[in-house]
Design an enzyme around this catalytic site. Structure first.
Site, PDB file in Angstrom:
ATOM      1  N   ASP A  72     -11.160   5.539   5.511  1.00  0.00           N
ATOM      2  CA  ASP A  72     -10.481   4.929   4.369  1.00  0.00           C
ATOM      3  C   ASP A  72     -11.039   3.529   4.113  1.00  0.00           C
ATOM      4  O   ASP A  72     -10.302   2.589   3.816  1.00  0.00           O
ATOM      5  CB  ASP A  72      -8.974   4.848   4.625  1.00  0.00           C
ATOM      6  CG  ASP A  72      -8.179   4.613   3.344  1.00  0.00           C
ATOM      7  OD1 ASP A  72      -8.723   4.887   2.256  1.00  0.00           O
ATOM      8  OD2 ASP A  72      -7.045   4.125   3.424  1.00  0.00           O
ATOM      9  N   VAL A 111       3.172  -5.524   3.139  1.00  0.00           N
ATOM     10  CA  VAL A 111       2.685  -6.517   4.099  1.00  0.00           C
ATOM     11  C   VAL A 111       3.274  -7.868   3.725  1.00  0.00           C
ATOM     12  O   VAL A 111       3.212  -8.289   2.560  1.00  0.00           O
ATOM     13  CB  VAL A 111       1.149  -6.590   4.103  1.00  0.00           C
ATOM     14  CG1 VAL A 111       0.673  -7.633   5.116  1.00  0.00           C
ATOM     15  CG2 VAL A 111       0.553  -5.231   4.441  1.00  0.00           C
ATOM     16  N   GLY A 114       0.822  -1.202   0.000  1.00  0.00           N
ATOM     17  CA  GLY A 114       0.000   0.000   0.000  1.00  0.00           C
ATOM     18  C   GLY A 114       0.850   1.244   0.000  1.00  0.00           C
ATOM     19  O   GLY A 114       2.066   1.194  -0.177  1.00  0.00           O
ATOM     20  N   GLY A 115       0.184   2.377   0.216  1.00  0.00           N
ATOM     21  CA  GLY A 115       0.896   3.652   0.200  1.00  0.00           C
ATOM     22  C   GLY A 115       1.838   3.831   1.369  1.00  0.00           C
ATOM     23  O   GLY A 115       2.724   4.685   1.328  1.00  0.00           O
ATOM     24  N   PHE A 116       1.651   3.028   2.425  1.00  0.00           N
ATOM     25  CA  PHE A 116       2.466   3.205   3.623  1.00  0.00           C
ATOM     26  C   PHE A 116       3.498   2.101   3.812  1.00  0.00           C
ATOM     27  O   PHE A 116       4.255   2.118   4.758  1.00  0.00           O
ATOM     28  CB  PHE A 116       1.575   3.281   4.869  1.00  0.00           C
ATOM     29  CG  PHE A 116       0.645   4.448   4.850  1.00  0.00           C
ATOM     30  CD1 PHE A 116       1.130   5.723   5.040  1.00  0.00           C
ATOM     31  CD2 PHE A 116      -0.699   4.274   4.619  1.00  0.00           C
ATOM     32  CE1 PHE A 116       0.281   6.812   5.017  1.00  0.00           C
ATOM     33  CE2 PHE A 116      -1.554   5.355   4.602  1.00  0.00           C
ATOM     34  CZ  PHE A 116      -1.067   6.625   4.796  1.00  0.00           C
ATOM     35  N   LYS A 141       3.197  -5.840   8.766  1.00  0.00           N
ATOM     36  CA  LYS A 141       3.076  -4.611   7.983  1.00  0.00           C
ATOM     37  C   LYS A 141       4.300  -3.736   8.276  1.00  0.00           C
ATOM     38  O   LYS A 141       4.449  -3.203   9.373  1.00  0.00           O
ATOM     39  CB  LYS A 141       1.795  -3.867   8.344  1.00  0.00           C
ATOM     40  CG  LYS A 141       1.527  -2.636   7.510  1.00  0.00           C
ATOM     41  CD  LYS A 141       0.181  -2.034   7.886  1.00  0.00           C
ATOM     42  CE  LYS A 141      -0.147  -0.826   7.024  1.00  0.00           C
ATOM     43  NZ  LYS A 141      -1.452  -0.235   7.394  1.00  0.00           N
TER      44      LYS A 141
END
Length: 293
Positions: A253, A142, A137-139, A156
């Site tokens: 979100d 995983v 993801g954007g962060f 994560k």
């Protein structure tokens, strides 16, 4: 004109001068053998001087290197300070705190959110290998992991390049650790090590909902009853967040990729990085920028 010769180590006069010999000029020619002693002394002095200079230079280099390493460690510690300073709550949840009972004995409170060692996370994910990557993801990324006792976990790993990585980490630890509901993903622990920020969740076998909805093969397996049960589960999770939990939480979100499915296709809401806590008497709030879904 005359010639006077001295031999041996001591200068002994073997020729007698006249009385007026002191008025004459005396020229002295030294033998190379005689002057070598002085040269050796000069050479020894130079070598000694060079040795002392090299030793001093080496000591200064070692001192400067130690000072530089110390500054580097201090800089890393200072960089980690903002994370630690924001986490009064993390310290309460992660670090074991002692309490004294009436009998005067020290007891360790049971941890709500264990702090996992970085080496254990690396081992569980096989050095964060690409073969264990299950999402991105954007962060961050995983990974699927397996602990020593055989338990499967989802790791994560927040990206260091993300400007919102620290905020997401703080929010998830603050919120998810104390939220317990069958339709919310369970946070098992966290890890903070040398700039790394890692969250450890329960592993859900069927992945995210979007992988089923937008895949032709998997979408055929979602009959109407299964779809209805998934919708019901998501609604129950949102009702808990908005009304029944100790905090009023707006996810902000919620999308198919942030809904995970366990082996029984039970939906669990995940990714609370953009979530926000509301007071019980709050019905609206303004944000400074557009976020989430």
């Amino acid at each position: 004109m005359g010639c006077v010769i001295w031999t041996g180590e001591e200068l002994l006069d073997i020729q007698t001068f006249y009385l007026n010999a002191t008025q004459r000029l005396l020229y002295i020619k030294m033998s190379p053998d005689f002057s070598s002693g002085g040269e050796k002394r000069d050479r020894t002095g130079k070598i000694l001087g060079w040795s002392i200079g090299a030793t001093v230079t080496l000591l200064l280099t070692v001192i400067l290197f130690c000072f530089w390493k110390r500054r580097q460690k201090q800089a890393k510690a200072d960089a980690a300070t903002p994370i630690v300073s924001q986490v009064g709550l993390i310290c309460e949840m992660v670090l074991p705190t002692k309490k004294r009972n009436l009998s005067g004995e020290d007891q360790i409170e049971e941890l709500e959110l264990p702090l996992m060692e970085f080496e254990a996370v690396v081992t569980a994910t096989d050095q964060f290998s690409d073969s264990n990557k299950v999402g991105k993801g954007g962060f961050g990324v995983v990974y699927k992991g397996r602990l020593v006792d055989g338990k499967e976990i989802a790791v994560k790993r927040l990206s260091e390049m993300s400007t919102q990585g620290t905020n997401e980490f703080m929010t998830e630890v603050r919120l998810v650790a104390k939220l317990q509901h069958i339709n919310l993903v369970k946070l098992l622990g966290c890890c903070v090590y040398n700039g790394e920020k890692i969250l450890i969740y329960e592993y859900l076998e069927n992945g995210s909902l979007d992988c089923h909805l937008f895949d032709k093969t998997r979408s055929c397996l979602l009959n109407w009853q299964t779809r209805f049960d998934i919708i019901n589960g998501i609604a129950r999770g949102l009702l808990y967040l908005h009304q029944d939990s100790r905090f009023r939480i707006i996810h902000r979100d919620l999308k198919a990729s942030n809904v995970l499915l366990d082996k029984d296709m039970t939906p669990k809401i995940s990714d609370f990085g953009m979530a926000r806590i509301f007071g019980r008497d709050e019905t609206e709030a303004n944000t400074r920028k557009v976020v989430g879904t």
